[in-house]
Design a protein around this motif. Structure first.
Motif, mmCIF file in Angstrom:
data_model
loop_
_atom_site.group_PDB
_atom_site.id
_atom_site.type_symbol
_atom_site.label_atom_id
_atom_site.label_comp_id
_atom_site.label_asym_id
_atom_site.label_seq_id
_atom_site.Cartn_x
_atom_site.Cartn_y
_atom_site.Cartn_z
ATOM 1 N N LEU A 196 54.835 -46.154 3.132
ATOM 2 C CA LEU A 196 54.794 -45.204 4.178
ATOM 3 C C LEU A 196 53.826 -44.107 3.929
ATOM 4 O O LEU A 196 53.183 -43.580 4.691
ATOM 5 C CB LEU A 196 56.259 -44.596 4.304
ATOM 6 C CG LEU A 196 57.322 -45.630 5.067
ATOM 7 C CD1 LEU A 196 58.527 -45.113 5.277
ATOM 8 C CD2 LEU A 196 56.734 -45.847 6.246
ATOM 9 N N LEU A 197 53.833 -43.751 2.471
ATOM 10 C CA LEU A 197 53.055 -42.593 2.220
ATOM 11 C C LEU A 197 51.440 -42.952 2.314
ATOM 12 O O LEU A 197 50.580 -42.319 2.659
ATOM 13 C CB LEU A 197 53.233 -42.206 0.628
ATOM 14 C CG LEU A 197 54.369 -41.336 0.497
ATOM 15 C CD1 LEU A 197 54.702 -41.272 -1.202
ATOM 16 C CD2 LEU A 197 54.358 -39.976 1.136
ATOM 17 N N ILE A 238 61.460 -48.344 -4.040
ATOM 18 C CA ILE A 238 60.028 -47.408 -4.346
ATOM 19 C C ILE A 238 58.969 -48.153 -3.320
ATOM 20 O O ILE A 238 58.287 -47.271 -2.727
ATOM 21 C CB ILE A 238 59.615 -47.203 -5.712
ATOM 22 C CG1 ILE A 238 58.481 -46.066 -5.714
ATOM 23 C CG2 ILE A 238 59.399 -48.594 -6.115
ATOM 24 C CD1 ILE A 238 59.186 -44.819 -5.461
ATOM 25 N N SER A 245 72.088 -47.781 0.977
ATOM 26 C CA SER A 245 71.229 -46.511 1.024
ATOM 27 C C SER A 245 70.353 -46.714 0.183
ATOM 28 O O SER A 245 69.203 -45.804 -0.123
ATOM 29 C CB SER A 245 71.981 -45.062 0.889
ATOM 30 O OG SER A 245 72.696 -45.273 -0.353
ATOM 31 N N SER A 246 70.124 -47.669 -0.742
ATOM 32 C CA SER A 246 69.272 -47.656 -1.835
ATOM 33 C C SER A 246 68.013 -48.474 -1.537
ATOM 34 O O SER A 246 68.196 -49.456 -1.305
ATOM 35 C CB SER A 246 69.726 -48.592 -3.141
ATOM 36 O OG SER A 246 70.113 -49.684 -2.834
ATOM 37 N N VAL A 247 67.052 -47.822 -1.116
ATOM 38 C CA VAL A 247 65.888 -48.424 -0.410
ATOM 39 C C VAL A 247 64.859 -48.925 -1.302
ATOM 40 O O VAL A 247 64.535 -50.014 -1.391
ATOM 41 C CB VAL A 247 65.106 -47.326 0.478
ATOM 42 C CG1 VAL A 247 63.980 -47.777 1.166
ATOM 43 C CG2 VAL A 247 66.072 -46.618 1.574
ATOM 44 N N PRO A 294 58.717 -49.592 -0.237
ATOM 45 C CA PRO A 294 58.620 -48.861 1.165
ATOM 46 C C PRO A 294 58.333 -47.749 1.169
ATOM 47 O O PRO A 294 57.467 -47.014 2.165
ATOM 48 C CB PRO A 294 59.861 -49.045 1.737
ATOM 49 C CG PRO A 294 60.630 -50.150 1.082
ATOM 50 C CD PRO A 294 60.182 -49.957 -0.449
ATOM 51 N N VAL A 295 58.711 -46.744 0.393
ATOM 52 C CA VAL A 295 58.366 -45.238 0.432
ATOM 53 C C VAL A 295 56.747 -44.895 0.094
ATOM 54 O O VAL A 295 55.949 -44.439 0.796
ATOM 55 C CB VAL A 295 58.886 -44.522 -0.591
ATOM 56 C CG1 VAL A 295 58.741 -43.076 -0.604
ATOM 57 C CG2 VAL A 295 60.775 -44.565 -0.198
ATOM 58 N N LEU A 296 56.400 -45.870 -1.086
ATOM 59 C CA LEU A 296 54.865 -45.788 -1.277
ATOM 60 C C LEU A 296 54.073 -46.473 -0.130
ATOM 61 O O LEU A 296 52.995 -45.932 0.285
ATOM 62 C CB LEU A 296 54.740 -46.464 -2.544
ATOM 63 C CG LEU A 296 55.086 -46.228 -4.005
ATOM 64 C CD1 LEU A 296 54.832 -47.014 -4.776
ATOM 65 C CD2 LEU A 296 54.318 -44.780 -4.089
#
Length: 76
Positions: free
Chosen positions: A52-53, A46, A42-44, A48-50
């Protein structure tokens, strides 16, 4: 003839000595049986999150319909 043979022998010794030491010494550590702790899935992170944003912002904000006419500069 002896000079050529001596030169070839010196070159061969230097070349083989250089190739023998090229990788450096190999050190093997024994007794390092510590278990490596695995990360949970579950530890993705930062990045990939950035990503997607940024993608969402490009889709939402980057939509230029092209309905606006080009601006003409006054001549003069």
């Amino acid at each position: 003839m002896k000079l050529v043979l001596k030169s070839a022998l010196v070159a061969a010794v230097l070349l083989s000595a250089t190739l023998a030491k090229a990788g450096g010494p190999v050190l093997v550590e024994e007794g390092n049986d510590a278990l490596i702790e695995e990360k949970p899935v579950s530890s993705v992170g930062i990045l990939p999150v950035l990503g997607l944003l940024v993608l969402a912002c490009l889709i939402a904000c980057g939509k230029n319909g092209g309905d606006t006419p080009p601006v003409e500069l006054p001549k003069g």
